[in-house]
Scaffold this motif. Structure first.
Motif: not given
Length: 407
Positions: A44, A191, A195, A391, A394-395, A398
């Motif tokens: 990150s 997982t 995140v 990415i 994906v964040l 979530r």
């Protein structure tokens, strides 16, 4: 030779992403999965450096913040206003709510160190929130970028001493630290924690904050090496602090039945294991993390909202001060009287979930446009930006999934 005067914008970003929320997320990661997820923070930090470097280039070359550049370069009318509305909603509402969390976190550290506030505690459920909010107000009201930068650099240094010192007191397993940092391990059920760790470091409003603060500190594109030195040192240093928090929780609590629901729980739980020293260091770090985030969140909001609305981004302008003052006051009210605005937090989570990939997309688009001339993205930078964009999607998924109860 590196001088303190060369630093500032990168330290602001580090101060912003190490808040009470980060302390809780990192603590839970360490308590539940040991050292195994340290690699997620390393990753990150790399992602954050890539994004903030692009943000710094935009601010330095155009001498304007990201908000101004989005407003000036989006030519489609409906798309422009849709983007501005989304950014305004997510940052104004989201940061107001999160400001309450920042002040609550700082208050936990202050109350652990200094105890209750005489008289005020009779009237308020969290009197320290008011006092800390006033401190943040005085820092911002100065209207002096150097004063704000120096104050936040002090907070980052205080956090480093506190959190890294606590980490060393817990006698970590250095082999496990190394393996967790440079090995890729995904324990069962980890997982969403991975995140979340990335999401606490890659934060949309920090991109606005960095571009604007860089444009005020440096005035020519030839000063890009100085801006890069600043962020290449400050942001990894902030990441090291977050990793120390994970490792502290791993050393102290992994494999034990310990309930950690807040950063205050972490500080208090260290006392029977490692004595008052560890507890006080953690409390100092929590206080510094809360007050630094409580200062940077309103500042970033003012830069972003003034930029997208076409208002002055001068630190002493009326509109700029009204925005950060409003967000700060809302945060003080939420924290000091114990309000739990569940519905508003839900909205902020949804808006920020949508906002993250959009802001990353705008950043990528601007950095490969003719706007930056010879400072446009190289092929490698575009590849890295594409990976970070995926990415961010994906964040976003979530965040939205969590808000709507899918996860």
């Amino acid at each position: 030779m590196l001088k303190l005067s060369n630093f500032g914008p990168g330290a602001l970003v580090a101060a912003a992403f190490i808040g009470p929320g980060t302390v809780v997320t990192a603590s839970l990661a360490g308590a539940n999965f040991g050292y195994a997820l340290l690699w997620a923070l390393l990753f990150s930090v790399v992602a954050c450096v890539i994004l903030q470097e692009m943000s710094a280039r935009i601010g330095l070359v155009t001498q304007a913040g990201l908000g101004e550049n989005i407003r000036n370069n989006l030519t489609s009318g409906w798309l422009r206003w849709l983007a501005l509305l989304l950014i305004f909603s997510a940052i104004a509402i989201g940061n107001s709510v999160y400001q309450g969390g920042n002040l609550s976190g700082a208050s936990l550290g202050a109350s652990e160190l200094l105890g209750p506030v005489p008289v005020l505690d009779v009237w308020l459920s969290n009197a320290w929130a008011l006092i800390i909010g006033i401190i943040a107000l005085l820092i911002l009201w100065s209207g002096n970028a150097r004063v704000i930068e120096r104050a936040l650099i002090v907070m980052v240094l205080l956090m480093s001493v506190a959190f890294i010192g606590t980490f060393l007191l817990t006698d970590p397993d250095w082999g496990a630290v190394f393996n967790g940092t440079f090995g890729f391990s995904m324990p069962t059920g980890a997982t969403l924690t991975v995140v979340a760790l990335i999401g606490t470091t890659v934060v949309p409003y920090n991109i606005f904050l960095h571009a604007s603060s860089v444009s005020k500190k440096w005035k020519t594109a030839e000063e890009l090496p100085a801006a890069r030195r600043d962020l290449f040192l400050s942001i990894p240093f902030g990441g090291l602090i977050s990793m120390a928090i994970v490792a502290t929780a791993a050393s102290a609590f992994f494999g034990q039945q310990v309930e950690i629901e807040s950063a205050g729980d972490l500080a208090e739980s260290l006392r029977p294991l490692f004595g008052d020293g560890a507890t006080y260091l953690m409390a100092i770090g929590l206080f510094a993390a809360g007050i630094s985030s409580a200062t940077t969140a309103p500042l970033a909001s003012a830069y972003a909202l003034c930029g997208i609305m076409g208002w002055s981004v001068n630190l002493r302008s009326r509109a700029f001060r009204i925005i950060w003052f409003t967000i700060l006051v809302i945060g003080i009210i939420i924290s000091s009287v114990g309000i739990k605005p569940v519905t508003v937090i839900w909205f902020a989570q949804v808006a920020n979930g949508i906002l993250l990939p959009i802001i990353v997309g705008f950043l990528w688009w601007l950095c490969q446009s003719p706007l930056l001339g010879k400072y446009r993205n190289s092929l490698l930078q575009n590849i890295l930006a594409a990976i970070i964009f995926l990415i961010s999607v994906v964040l976003s998924g979530r965040s939205l999934g969590s808000a709507f109860g899918f996860w």
